[in-house]
Design a protein around this motif. Structure first.
Motif, PDB file in Angstrom:
ATOM      1  N   VAL A 105       0.844  -1.199   0.000  1.00  0.00           N
ATOM      2  CA  VAL A 105       0.000   0.000   0.000  1.00  0.00           C
ATOM      3  C   VAL A 105       0.879   1.248   0.000  1.00  0.00           C
ATOM      4  O   VAL A 105       1.764   1.398   0.837  1.00  0.00           O
ATOM      5  N   VAL A 106       0.624   2.137  -0.948  1.00  0.00           N
ATOM      6  CA  VAL A 106       1.311   3.425  -1.020  1.00  0.00           C
ATOM      7  C   VAL A 106       0.317   4.522  -0.645  1.00  0.00           C
ATOM      8  O   VAL A 106      -0.731   4.660  -1.290  1.00  0.00           O
ATOM      9  N   ALA A 107       0.631   5.278   0.396  1.00  0.00           N
ATOM     10  CA  ALA A 107      -0.198   6.402   0.841  1.00  0.00           C
ATOM     11  C   ALA A 107       0.656   7.668   0.756  1.00  0.00           C
ATOM     12  O   ALA A 107       1.450   7.938   1.663  1.00  0.00           O
ATOM     13  N   PRO A 108       0.532   8.447  -0.321  1.00  0.00           N
ATOM     14  CA  PRO A 108       1.425   9.592  -0.545  1.00  0.00           C
ATOM     15  C   PRO A 108       1.021  10.834   0.254  1.00  0.00           C
ATOM     16  O   PRO A 108       0.517  11.821  -0.293  1.00  0.00           O
ATOM     17  N   TYR A 109       1.283  10.793   1.557  1.00  0.00           N
ATOM     18  CA  TYR A 109       0.893  11.893   2.431  1.00  0.00           C
ATOM     19  C   TYR A 109       1.995  12.190   3.436  1.00  0.00           C
ATOM     20  O   TYR A 109       2.816  11.330   3.756  1.00  0.00           O
ATOM     21  N   VAL A 110       1.973  13.412   3.952  1.00  0.00           N
ATOM     22  CA  VAL A 110       2.929  13.812   4.984  1.00  0.00           C
ATOM     23  C   VAL A 110       2.477  13.260   6.335  1.00  0.00           C
ATOM     24  O   VAL A 110       1.306  12.901   6.511  1.00  0.00           O
ATOM     25  N   PRO A 111       3.382  13.175   7.326  1.00  0.00           N
ATOM     26  CA  PRO A 111       3.003  12.710   8.661  1.00  0.00           C
ATOM     27  C   PRO A 111       1.898  13.575   9.277  1.00  0.00           C
ATOM     28  O   PRO A 111       1.740  14.754   8.921  1.00  0.00           O
ATOM     29  N   LEU A 112       1.156  12.993  10.209  1.00  0.00           N
ATOM     30  CA  LEU A 112      -0.017  13.643  10.785  1.00  0.00           C
ATOM     31  C   LEU A 112       0.317  14.993  11.415  1.00  0.00           C
ATOM     32  O   LEU A 112      -0.411  15.971  11.222  1.00  0.00           O
ATOM     33  N   GLU A 113       1.397  15.075  12.174  1.00  0.00           N
ATOM     34  CA  GLU A 113       1.737  16.333  12.830  1.00  0.00           C
ATOM     35  C   GLU A 113       1.977  17.442  11.812  1.00  0.00           C
ATOM     36  O   GLU A 113       1.521  18.579  11.986  1.00  0.00           O
ATOM     37  N   GLN A 114       2.670  17.119  10.742  1.00  0.00           N
ATOM     38  CA  GLN A 114       2.912  18.108   9.696  1.00  0.00           C
ATOM     39  C   GLN A 114       1.625  18.498   8.996  1.00  0.00           C
ATOM     40  O   GLN A 114       1.380  19.675   8.720  1.00  0.00           O
ATOM     41  N   MET A 115       0.779  17.506   8.713  1.00  0.00           N
ATOM     42  CA  MET A 115      -0.484  17.796   8.047  1.00  0.00           C
ATOM     43  C   MET A 115      -1.357  18.718   8.884  1.00  0.00           C
ATOM     44  O   MET A 115      -1.935  19.690   8.365  1.00  0.00           O
ATOM     45  N   GLU A 116      -1.452  18.454  10.178  1.00  0.00           N
ATOM     46  CA  GLU A 116      -2.289  19.288  11.037  1.00  0.00           C
ATOM     47  C   GLU A 116      -1.757  20.711  11.115  1.00  0.00           C
ATOM     48  O   GLU A 116      -2.528  21.667  11.227  1.00  0.00           O
ATOM     49  N   GLY A 117      -0.445  20.861  11.030  1.00  0.00           N
ATOM     50  CA  GLY A 117       0.132  22.199  11.032  1.00  0.00           C
ATOM     51  C   GLY A 117      -0.146  22.973   9.765  1.00  0.00           C
ATOM     52  O   GLY A 117      -0.118  24.208   9.761  1.00  0.00           O
ATOM     53  N   LEU A 118      -0.455  22.261   8.684  1.00  0.00           N
ATOM     54  CA  LEU A 118      -0.750  22.908   7.405  1.00  0.00           C
ATOM     55  C   LEU A 118      -2.234  23.220   7.251  1.00  0.00           C
ATOM     56  O   LEU A 118      -2.607  24.291   6.767  1.00  0.00           O
ATOM     57  N   ILE A 119      -3.101  22.288   7.658  1.00  0.00           N
ATOM     58  CA  ILE A 119      -4.529  22.473   7.396  1.00  0.00           C
ATOM     59  C   ILE A 119      -5.197  23.424   8.382  1.00  0.00           C
ATOM     60  O   ILE A 119      -6.274  23.959   8.078  1.00  0.00           O
ATOM     61  N   HIS A 120      -4.598  23.649   9.554  1.00  0.00           N
ATOM     62  CA  HIS A 120      -5.129  24.677  10.446  1.00  0.00           C
ATOM     63  C   HIS A 120      -4.733  26.041   9.875  1.00  0.00           C
ATOM     64  O   HIS A 120      -3.553  26.348   9.761  1.00  0.00           O
ATOM     65  N   LYS A 121      -5.738  26.828   9.544  1.00  0.00           N
ATOM     66  CA  LYS A 121      -5.469  28.044   8.783  1.00  0.00           C
ATOM     67  C   LYS A 121      -4.586  29.032   9.530  1.00  0.00           C
ATOM     68  O   LYS A 121      -3.766  29.723   8.913  1.00  0.00           O
ATOM     69  N   ASP A 122      -4.710  29.117  10.852  1.00  0.00           N
ATOM     70  CA  ASP A 122      -3.873  30.069  11.569  1.00  0.00           C
ATOM     71  C   ASP A 122      -2.396  29.691  11.472  1.00  0.00           C
ATOM     72  O   ASP A 122      -1.525  30.551  11.320  1.00  0.00           O
ATOM     73  N   ARG A 123      -2.091  28.385  11.517  1.00  0.00           N
ATOM     74  CA  ARG A 123      -0.705  27.943  11.378  1.00  0.00           C
ATOM     75  C   ARG A 123      -0.224  28.104   9.937  1.00  0.00           C
ATOM     76  O   ARG A 123       0.948  28.420   9.690  1.00  0.00           O
TER      77      ARG A 123
END
Length: 406
Positions: A105-123
């Protein structure tokens, strides 16, 4: 093509136009079918001949996502499974399971901590400051402030959740994806209503950028497994949806290159070591002539077929990177193409007439596509569902938007 004959198997999570567009891209490029899991037996994927669509409860939970991946991986043990989330609620679930998926299985995504830092608009806006990316004047509101806060700009205001996935977990009758408000009093009323229904994260209050849908831009990128950007395609949005839950969803796009924007966002993505698909919402501000970023989506957008339809197949760039391991230089999209996810008459009725000339010229040149009408998808059930979806657009626009006067 039977799944057993395919060199790889796309596994998509969701049921909307995003899923169908990616499944179409895989089918066009390689002739392969896609497996998709969605919540309901509905949407453009249900009944499609190019998709094995499976209904699943709690589809976006991390446990269910891992279960789906393991099940499909066991079905096809000798094939690469390409796992893609096609909605915000699937992204963190996929990322939370990185390191737990079967080897194929290939899941082309960044680690969860990095993702949460990107999708929260204030960060995200803090990162924009770091990389020199323009963004609207922004105030980050937290519920402990009550009504005791000072806004650094006058109205009108754009108000939206900092974290959209959990925002929709707390529905109410007047809930909107984003609010355009004229006064401070209206802002307070909306904030009170949102928090009264259980949302707990921050809200974003922004200086509203003037101009209609035609001032919007959308940027879609793909970054390879080494964090190098391999594809960038900018779209000039001509029309969006205006329903409560669909506000801001793209309806008509013309691809439009912009080398300065390409370079700015390439530096950002590579500086953050980003991998996979990314999608940015941007608006041109006529007051200072700058393009201002609203957010990053850590996935391909629901309008992703505007890229594939222009000749830059998103499935192919992913497969060449993660399945075939082919080297690929950076491609900056420059072909102009018209993408419309709504009936032509609706588009021409609600897009300002000054933009009709180029739309008609592209249609005449054959540089036009509706992602939902795929000639190779012969399933009658799918065609009937798409016909009904398209027909409803007439009423949706009539009930949520006025026709332009020019």
């Amino acid at each position: 093509m039977k799944f057993s004959d395919q060199p790889f198997v796309p596994l998509l999570l969701g049921a909307d136009i995003n899923v169908y567009s990616m499944a179409r891209a895989f089918h066009e490029a390689y002739g392969v079918r896609t497996i998709a899991y969605g919540l309901y037996p509905s949407g453009p994927c249900y009944g499609s001949a190019i998709i094995d669509y499976r209904v699943s409860e709690n589809n976006a939970s991390p446990e269910k996502v891992l279960e789906h991946a393991r099940h499909v991986a066991a079905q096809f043990p000798g094939k690469t499974i390409l796992l893609l989330g096609c909605g915000d609620d699937y992204l963190t679930a996929i990322s939370a399971n990185l390191g737990k998926y079967p080897e194929n299985v290939v899941a082309p995504y960044v680690p969860l901590e990095q993702m949460e830092g990107l999708i929260h608009k204030d960060r995200f806006y803090a990162l924009c400051e770091q990389y020199g990316i323009d963004h609207p004047g922004t105030f980050v509101y937290t519920p402990d402030m009550g009504h005791d806060f000072t806004l650094p700009f006058p109205g009108p205001f754009a108000v939206k959740p900092s974290e959209s996935a959990t925002y929709w977990d707390h529905p109410f009758d007047t809930q909107r994806k984003a609010y355009i408000l004229q006064t401070r009093e209206e802002v307070e009323q909306v904030l009170d209503e949102i928090y009264a229904h259980g949302y707990e994260d921050a809200m974003i209050i922004q200086d509203f950028i003037p101009g209609g849908d035609e001032n919007m831009r959308v940027l879609t990128c793909y970054s390879d497994g080494e964090g190098k950007v391999r594809l960038m395609c900018l779209g000039h949005v001509l029309l969006e949806e205006h329903t409560r839950h669909g506000a801001g969803n793209h309806a008509v796009i013309i691809t439009e290159p912009n080398e300065e924007l390409y370079e700015t966002f390439r530096r950002f993505l590579e500086g953050e070591g980003y991998v996979g698909f990314s999608n940015f919402d941007i608006k041109y501000d006529p007051r200072d002539g700058k393009y201002k970023a609203f957010e990053i989506n850590c996935r391909q957008g629901r309008s992703n077929y505007y890229v594939t339809g222009a000749g830059y197949n998103l499935a192919r760039v992913l497969v060449e990177d993660r399945v075939e391991h082919k080297p690929r230089s950076l491609v900056l999209a420059d072909r102009r193409n018209l993408w419309m996810a709504i009936p032509r008459k609706v588009a021409y009725d609600y897009i300002p007439k000054r933009l009709h000339g180029e739309m008609k010229a592209l249609e005449k040149a054959g540089a036009y596509v509706n992602p939902l009408w795929y000639p190779a998808d012969h399933a009658l059930v799918h065609k009937l569902r798409v016909y009904r979806i398209q027909k409803r657009q007439f009423g949706w626009y009539a009930g949520s938007m006025e026709k332009p006067k020019d």
